[in-house]
Design a protein around this motif. Structure first.
Motif, PDB file in Angstrom:
ATOM      1  N   PHE A   6      -0.020  -8.217  -4.380  1.00  0.00           N
ATOM      2  CA  PHE A   6      -1.053  -8.778  -3.532  1.00  0.00           C
ATOM      3  C   PHE A   6      -2.399  -8.470  -4.161  1.00  0.00           C
ATOM      4  CE2 PHE A   6       2.526  -7.644  -0.818  1.00  0.00           C
ATOM      5  CZ  PHE A   6       2.767  -8.845  -0.172  1.00  0.00           C
ATOM      6  N   GLU A   7      -3.372  -9.302  -3.895  1.00  0.00           N
ATOM      7  CA  GLU A   7      -4.717  -9.106  -4.415  1.00  0.00           C
ATOM      8  C   GLU A   7      -5.671  -8.900  -3.251  1.00  0.00           C
ATOM      9  OE1 GLU A   7      -5.680 -12.489  -6.760  1.00  0.00           O
ATOM     10  OE2 GLU A   7      -4.023 -12.179  -8.151  1.00  0.00           O
ATOM     11  N   GLU A   8      -6.836  -8.358  -3.552  1.00  0.00           N
ATOM     12  CA  GLU A   8      -7.849  -8.170  -2.521  1.00  0.00           C
ATOM     13  C   GLU A   8      -8.169  -9.513  -1.880  1.00  0.00           C
ATOM     14  OE1 GLU A   8     -11.273  -6.057  -3.890  1.00  0.00           O
ATOM     15  OE2 GLU A   8     -10.067  -4.457  -4.748  1.00  0.00           O
ATOM     16  N   GLY A   9      -8.225  -9.521  -0.558  1.00  0.00           N
ATOM     17  CA  GLY A   9      -8.512 -10.739   0.181  1.00  0.00           C
ATOM     18  C   GLY A   9      -7.285 -11.475   0.677  1.00  0.00           C
ATOM     19  N   ASP A  10      -6.084 -11.113   0.192  1.00  0.00           N
ATOM     20  CA  ASP A  10      -4.857 -11.760   0.659  1.00  0.00           C
ATOM     21  C   ASP A  10      -4.589 -11.400   2.114  1.00  0.00           C
ATOM     22  OD1 ASP A  10      -4.403 -12.917  -1.773  1.00  0.00           O
ATOM     23  OD2 ASP A  10      -2.787 -11.547  -2.359  1.00  0.00           O
ATOM     24  N   LEU A  11      -4.004 -12.345   2.846  1.00  0.00           N
ATOM     25  CA  LEU A  11      -3.584 -12.097   4.222  1.00  0.00           C
ATOM     26  C   LEU A  11      -2.131 -11.673   4.222  1.00  0.00           C
ATOM     27  CD1 LEU A  11      -5.179 -15.160   6.031  1.00  0.00           C
ATOM     28  CD2 LEU A  11      -5.950 -12.792   6.103  1.00  0.00           C
ATOM     29  N   VAL A  12      -1.825 -10.612   4.967  1.00  0.00           N
ATOM     30  CA  VAL A  12      -0.465 -10.091   5.028  1.00  0.00           C
ATOM     31  C   VAL A  12      -0.104  -9.755   6.464  1.00  0.00           C
ATOM     32  CG1 VAL A  12      -0.483  -9.141   2.688  1.00  0.00           C
ATOM     33  CG2 VAL A  12      -1.228  -7.722   4.600  1.00  0.00           C
ATOM     34  N   LEU A  13       1.202  -9.735   6.721  1.00  0.00           N
ATOM     35  CA  LEU A  13       1.747  -9.215   7.965  1.00  0.00           C
ATOM     36  C   LEU A  13       2.388  -7.883   7.640  1.00  0.00           C
ATOM     37  CD1 LEU A  13       3.509 -12.374   9.407  1.00  0.00           C
ATOM     38  CD2 LEU A  13       1.353 -11.379  10.153  1.00  0.00           C
ATOM     39  N   ALA A  14       2.212  -6.905   8.498  1.00  0.00           N
ATOM     40  CA  ALA A  14       2.805  -5.589   8.285  1.00  0.00           C
ATOM     41  C   ALA A  14       3.898  -5.370   9.320  1.00  0.00           C
ATOM     42  CB  ALA A  14       1.744  -4.494   8.407  1.00  0.00           C
ATOM     43  N   ILE A  15       4.999  -4.804   8.879  1.00  0.00           N
ATOM     44  CA  ILE A  15       6.092  -4.509   9.794  1.00  0.00           C
ATOM     45  C   ILE A  15       5.671  -3.366  10.707  1.00  0.00           C
ATOM     46  CG2 ILE A  15       7.301  -2.854   8.326  1.00  0.00           C
ATOM     47  CD1 ILE A  15       9.906  -4.303   9.215  1.00  0.00           C
ATOM     48  N   ARG A  16       6.070  -3.463  11.945  1.00  0.00           N
ATOM     49  CA  ARG A  16       5.790  -2.353  12.859  1.00  0.00           C
ATOM     50  C   ARG A  16       6.597  -1.153  12.402  1.00  0.00           C
ATOM     51  NH1 ARG A  16       3.274  -4.336  17.603  1.00  0.00           N
ATOM     52  NH2 ARG A  16       3.420  -6.599  17.662  1.00  0.00           N
ATOM     53  N   ARG A  17       6.111   0.023  12.662  1.00  0.00           N
ATOM     54  CA  ARG A  17       6.754   1.237  12.164  1.00  0.00           C
ATOM     55  C   ARG A  17       8.214   1.331  12.608  1.00  0.00           C
ATOM     56  NH1 ARG A  17       4.849   2.405   7.880  1.00  0.00           N
ATOM     57  NH2 ARG A  17       2.831   3.324   7.765  1.00  0.00           N
ATOM     58  N   PRO A  18       9.107   1.737  11.706  1.00  0.00           N
ATOM     59  CA  PRO A  18      10.534   1.831  12.036  1.00  0.00           C
ATOM     60  C   PRO A  18      10.813   2.725  13.238  1.00  0.00           C
ATOM     61  CG  PRO A  18      10.191   2.078   9.690  1.00  0.00           C
ATOM     62  CD  PRO A  18       8.832   2.054  10.324  1.00  0.00           C
ATOM     63  N   ILE A  19      10.023   3.742  13.455  1.00  0.00           N
ATOM     64  CA  ILE A  19      10.265   4.615  14.602  1.00  0.00           C
ATOM     65  C   ILE A  19      10.048   3.857  15.904  1.00  0.00           C
ATOM     66  CG2 ILE A  19       7.919   5.546  14.755  1.00  0.00           C
ATOM     67  CD1 ILE A  19       9.308   8.286  15.298  1.00  0.00           C
ATOM     68  N   ILE A  20       9.133   2.895  15.891  1.00  0.00           N
ATOM     69  CA  ILE A  20       8.897   2.082  17.081  1.00  0.00           C
ATOM     70  C   ILE A  20      10.037   1.090  17.265  1.00  0.00           C
ATOM     71  CG2 ILE A  20       7.366   0.352  18.098  1.00  0.00           C
ATOM     72  CD1 ILE A  20       5.055   1.739  16.618  1.00  0.00           C
ATOM     73  N   MET A  21      10.505   0.514  16.177  1.00  0.00           N
ATOM     74  CA  MET A  21      11.552  -0.494  16.258  1.00  0.00           C
ATOM     75  C   MET A  21      12.911   0.107  16.590  1.00  0.00           C
ATOM     76  SD  MET A  21      10.069  -3.301  15.923  1.00  0.00           S
ATOM     77  CE  MET A  21      11.482  -4.374  15.822  1.00  0.00           C
TER      78      MET A  21
END
Length: 71
Positions: A6-21
């Motif tokens: 990924f480069e600066e400025g890219d849009l990403v989705l982050a997975i919710r923390r495994p402990i929460i899931m």
């Protein structure tokens, strides 16, 4: 394993923390992804610093917890 970058400025989705899931959420339609976030800094060890739309910084996170966000 697929290599992602990924480069600066890219849009990403982050997975919710495994402990929460790991807890039963009670709704199978609850999203496991959070975001979108913007990549602010790129580190050499496949870690990235991301920020949300309000500019709140999220601690550096590894790219295996990301997916590219397409708007």
């Amino acid at each position: 394993m697929r290599l992602r970058s990924f480069e600066e400025g890219d849009l990403v989705l982050a997975i919710r923390r495994p402990i929460i899931m790991s807890k039963h959420m009670g709704n199978k339609f609850f999203s496991k992804w959070d975001g979108p976030y913007v990549v602010q800094e790129v580190y050499t060890n496949r870690a990235y610093k991301i920020v949300n739309e309000n500019g709140l910084r999220i601690r550096p996170i590894n790219d295996k917890f990301f997916e590219r966000y397409y708007a």
